[in-house]
Design a protein around this motif. Structure first.
Motif, PDB file in Angstrom:
ATOM      1  N   GLY A 135       3.804  27.267  74.023  1.00  0.00           N
ATOM      2  CA  GLY A 135       4.554  26.382  74.905  1.00  0.00           C
ATOM      3  C   GLY A 135       3.739  25.176  75.334  1.00  0.00           C
ATOM      4  O   GLY A 135       4.250  24.050  75.388  1.00  0.00           O
ATOM      5  N   TRP A 136       2.469  25.398  75.620  1.00  0.00           N
ATOM      6  CA  TRP A 136       1.604  24.296  76.027  1.00  0.00           C
ATOM      7  C   TRP A 136       1.444  23.289  74.893  1.00  0.00           C
ATOM      8  O   TRP A 136       1.506  22.072  75.099  1.00  0.00           O
ATOM      9  CB  TRP A 136       0.233  24.828  76.436  1.00  0.00           C
ATOM     10  N   ALA A 137       1.262  23.776  73.662  1.00  0.00           N
ATOM     11  CA  ALA A 137       1.078  22.885  72.522  1.00  0.00           C
ATOM     12  C   ALA A 137       2.329  22.052  72.269  1.00  0.00           C
ATOM     13  O   ALA A 137       2.247  20.839  72.019  1.00  0.00           O
ATOM     14  CB  ALA A 137       0.711  23.693  71.279  1.00  0.00           C
ATOM     15  N   VAL A 138       3.503  22.683  72.325  1.00  0.00           N
ATOM     16  CA  VAL A 138       4.750  21.949  72.110  1.00  0.00           C
ATOM     17  C   VAL A 138       4.947  20.899  73.198  1.00  0.00           C
ATOM     18  O   VAL A 138       5.341  19.757  72.918  1.00  0.00           O
ATOM     19  CB  VAL A 138       5.944  22.919  72.065  1.00  0.00           C
ATOM     20  N   ALA A 139       4.652  21.269  74.448  1.00  0.00           N
ATOM     21  CA  ALA A 139       4.803  20.322  75.551  1.00  0.00           C
ATOM     22  C   ALA A 139       3.854  19.139  75.398  1.00  0.00           C
ATOM     23  O   ALA A 139       4.239  17.979  75.592  1.00  0.00           O
ATOM     24  CB  ALA A 139       4.563  21.032  76.880  1.00  0.00           C
ATOM     25  N   ALA A 140       2.603  19.421  75.025  1.00  0.00           N
ATOM     26  CA  ALA A 140       1.598  18.365  74.940  1.00  0.00           C
ATOM     27  C   ALA A 140       1.835  17.432  73.761  1.00  0.00           C
ATOM     28  O   ALA A 140       1.655  16.212  73.868  1.00  0.00           O
ATOM     29  CB  ALA A 140       0.207  18.991  74.847  1.00  0.00           C
ATOM     30  N   LEU A 141       2.243  17.986  72.612  1.00  0.00           N
ATOM     31  CA  LEU A 141       2.356  17.187  71.393  1.00  0.00           C
ATOM     32  C   LEU A 141       3.742  16.599  71.172  1.00  0.00           C
ATOM     33  O   LEU A 141       3.891  15.601  70.470  1.00  0.00           O
ATOM     34  CB  LEU A 141       1.981  18.046  70.177  1.00  0.00           C
ATOM     35  N   PHE A 142       4.755  17.221  71.760  1.00  0.00           N
ATOM     36  CA  PHE A 142       6.123  16.883  71.389  1.00  0.00           C
ATOM     37  C   PHE A 142       6.968  16.502  72.597  1.00  0.00           C
ATOM     38  O   PHE A 142       7.420  15.369  72.724  1.00  0.00           O
ATOM     39  CB  PHE A 142       6.724  18.083  70.649  1.00  0.00           C
ATOM     40  N   ALA A 143       7.163  17.445  73.520  1.00  0.00           N
ATOM     41  CA  ALA A 143       8.172  17.278  74.563  1.00  0.00           C
ATOM     42  C   ALA A 143       7.837  16.160  75.536  1.00  0.00           C
ATOM     43  O   ALA A 143       8.701  15.346  75.884  1.00  0.00           O
ATOM     44  CB  ALA A 143       8.355  18.597  75.303  1.00  0.00           C
ATOM     45  N   ARG A 144       6.600  16.088  76.008  1.00  0.00           N
ATOM     46  CA  ARG A 144       6.268  15.066  76.999  1.00  0.00           C
ATOM     47  C   ARG A 144       6.318  13.669  76.399  1.00  0.00           C
ATOM     48  O   ARG A 144       6.693  12.710  77.070  1.00  0.00           O
ATOM     49  CB  ARG A 144       4.879  15.348  77.573  1.00  0.00           C
ATOM     50  N   ARG A 145       5.959  13.555  75.136  1.00  0.00           N
ATOM     51  CA  ARG A 145       6.005  12.258  74.465  1.00  0.00           C
ATOM     52  C   ARG A 145       7.438  11.772  74.320  1.00  0.00           C
ATOM     53  O   ARG A 145       7.736  10.588  74.495  1.00  0.00           O
ATOM     54  CB  ARG A 145       5.334  12.366  73.096  1.00  0.00           C
TER      55      ARG A 145
END
Length: 282
Positions: free
Chosen positions: A115-125
């Motif tokens: 979840g952290w990786a998806v948020a950092a690389l994808f969702a927040r961007r």
């Protein structure tokens, strides 16, 4: 893996493992498309034009009442009647803009790094599907703005834009409405989350419980049944794949008459996260 490479890899996976679809024959997979660099609510005008619909002014409680659905009765079928729902449950979906959201989140330990990786690389961007990692992130609750799309006086969809009140960061940006399931012919709630070059479509089956609560589910099943579908639109063809993401929303009144929602998200048989909402009518 860079953010752009993650995007491209996901789209390639759908193109290779999915099936070619004709959107004219699969209206339940139609919907908005996000930009390659940012989603947010930038897609709304284009989706309104595609539907031949007018974008109504957004409201977050300070303007006219706006609902994710014009009427819960649109979901009526044998075995489900909107009138069986508790009044606050129905009002939440028909007058969503009047409700304040406070939330808590809990991730399964195994899923937290993912979840952290998806948020950092994808969702927040992209400002899309930015699932909160900690309940502290939700300490000030979520804002909730609803923007209907109307055609010939009828609501044909509604953008529900949710932000973290503390930071203003977008958490979810989705188009809500009702579609007819291709297999059973039954109505279902459909949520389309725009993504770069495509979207995530979630179909949810409504169930009215004896206590007046509402259960929305998207468990495992066959193609065209409630579930989650990734759609990638290319220049020559559209590919779609059902993915093993299963959700359950239980909207209920607790013993003190407070409206709450328990949201469960699983990956196949594995629990991923639990979200709990307290809903307050303003």
């Amino acid at each position: 893996m860079t953010a752009s490479l993650l995007d491209a890899t996901t789209r390639l996976w759908v193109r290779v493992t999915g099936r070619t679809v004709d959107l004219a024959r699969t209206p339940w997979l139609q919907g908005p498309v996000g930009d390659a660099t940012h989603v947010g609510a930038d897609w709304l005008a284009a989706e309104g034009a595609r539907l031949g619909a007018t974008v109504a002014p957004a409201t977050d409680g300070s303007g006219p009442d706006r609902g994710l659905l014009a009427s819960m009765a649109a979901l009526d079928r044998p075995g489900f009647a909107a009138e069986a729902l508790a009044d606050p449950v129905r009002r939440f979906y028909e007058r969503t803009s009047r409700w304040r959201l406070d939330a808590w989140v809990g991730w399964a330990p195994w899923a937290w790094p993912f979840g952290w990786a998806v948020a950092a690389l994808f969702a927040r961007r992209l400002d899309q599907l930015a699932l909160p990692m900690r309940s502290l992130d939700l300490a000030h609750g979520m804002s909730s703005a609803v923007t209907p799309l109307t055609r010939d006086g009828e609501q044909v969809g509604a953008l529900w834009l949710r932000r973290l009140r503390r930071t203003g960061r977008i958490v979810f940006s989705g188009l809500y409405g009702v579609v007819t399931l291709p297999g059973s012919g039954e109505p279902a709630v459909r949520v389309a989350f725009p993504l770069p070059a495509g979207r995530l479509v979630v179909l949810l089956r409504p169930v009215a419980r004896p206590d007046g609560s509402l259960l929305l589910t998207s468990g495992p099943g066959a193609w065209g049944e409630p579930g989650a579908y990734l759609v990638v639109e290319g220049p020559r063809r559209v590919r779609a794949r059902r993915i093993p993401v299963h959700e359950e929303f239980h909207v209920l009144l607790d013993a003190e008459g407070v409206l709450r929602t328990d949201h469960r998200l699983d990956l196949g048989p594995l629990p991923v996260l639990r979200l709990h909402y307290r809903l307050t009518e303003t």
